[in-house]
Design a protein around this motif. Structure first.
Motif, mmCIF file in Angstrom:
data_model
loop_
_atom_site.group_PDB
_atom_site.id
_atom_site.type_symbol
_atom_site.label_atom_id
_atom_site.label_comp_id
_atom_site.label_asym_id
_atom_site.label_seq_id
_atom_site.Cartn_x
_atom_site.Cartn_y
_atom_site.Cartn_z
ATOM 1 N N GLU A 49 -8.706 16.873 7.928
ATOM 2 C CA GLU A 49 -9.334 15.613 8.352
ATOM 3 C C GLU A 49 -9.005 15.307 9.810
ATOM 4 O O GLU A 49 -9.875 14.873 10.574
ATOM 5 C CB GLU A 49 -8.859 14.459 7.466
ATOM 6 N N THR A 70 -5.192 14.383 6.236
ATOM 7 C CA THR A 70 -4.806 15.775 6.017
ATOM 8 C C THR A 70 -5.009 16.531 7.338
ATOM 9 O O THR A 70 -5.678 16.028 8.265
ATOM 10 C CB THR A 70 -5.659 16.445 4.933
ATOM 11 N N ASP A 107 1.770 4.318 -3.646
ATOM 12 C CA ASP A 107 1.403 5.738 -3.586
ATOM 13 C C ASP A 107 -0.023 5.976 -3.106
ATOM 14 O O ASP A 107 -0.582 7.041 -3.319
ATOM 15 C CB ASP A 107 1.609 6.438 -4.934
ATOM 16 N N GLU A 108 -0.647 4.977 -2.474
ATOM 17 C CA GLU A 108 -1.947 5.208 -1.858
ATOM 18 C C GLU A 108 -1.753 6.110 -0.644
ATOM 19 O O GLU A 108 -0.806 5.957 0.102
ATOM 20 C CB GLU A 108 -2.567 3.884 -1.389
ATOM 21 N N ARG A 109 -2.673 7.032 -0.459
ATOM 22 C CA ARG A 109 -2.577 7.912 0.696
ATOM 23 C C ARG A 109 -2.923 7.120 1.945
ATOM 24 O O ARG A 109 -3.948 6.450 2.016
ATOM 25 C CB ARG A 109 -3.525 9.096 0.546
ATOM 26 N N TYR A 110 -2.062 7.189 2.951
ATOM 27 C CA TYR A 110 -2.263 6.443 4.195
ATOM 28 C C TYR A 110 -2.265 7.358 5.407
ATOM 29 O O TYR A 110 -2.160 6.912 6.524
ATOM 30 C CB TYR A 110 -1.186 5.355 4.349
ATOM 31 N N TRP A 111 -2.416 8.656 5.190
ATOM 32 C CA TRP A 111 -2.397 9.618 6.282
ATOM 33 C C TRP A 111 -3.630 10.512 6.177
ATOM 34 O O TRP A 111 -4.326 10.523 5.163
ATOM 35 C CB TRP A 111 -1.134 10.477 6.207
ATOM 36 N N SER A 140 0.830 -1.213 0.000
ATOM 37 C CA SER A 140 0.000 0.000 0.000
ATOM 38 C C SER A 140 0.862 1.261 0.000
ATOM 39 O O SER A 140 0.587 2.213 -0.726
ATOM 40 C CB SER A 140 -0.909 0.028 1.228
#
Length: 60
Positions: A18, A15, A9-13, A5
């Motif tokens: 958010e 913003t 380059d999937e976002r795992y954090w 994952s």
């Protein structure tokens, strides 16, 4: 989440926005110690060799 994952380059954090929304929604679940409450309402804290002390005054 796994290595695949992260590398895909999937976002795992979250913003900043958010994270702020999550914190607002979870506010009722947060626990505060009596010391944290005293500091939050503006009571002065002093650090000593024996721990923290808080100023107590008499109200008339």
């Amino acid at each position: 989440m796994n290595k695949k994952s992260v590398l895909s380059d999937e976002r795992y954090w979250f913003t900043k926005e958010e994270e702020q929304k999550l914190q607002r929604n979870n506010l009722s679940f947060y626990c505060q110690s009596p010391a944290q409450i005293l500091v939050t309402v503006g009571i002065e804290r002093k650090h000593t060799n024996w721990g923290n002390v808080y100023q107590v005054i008499v109200l008339h």
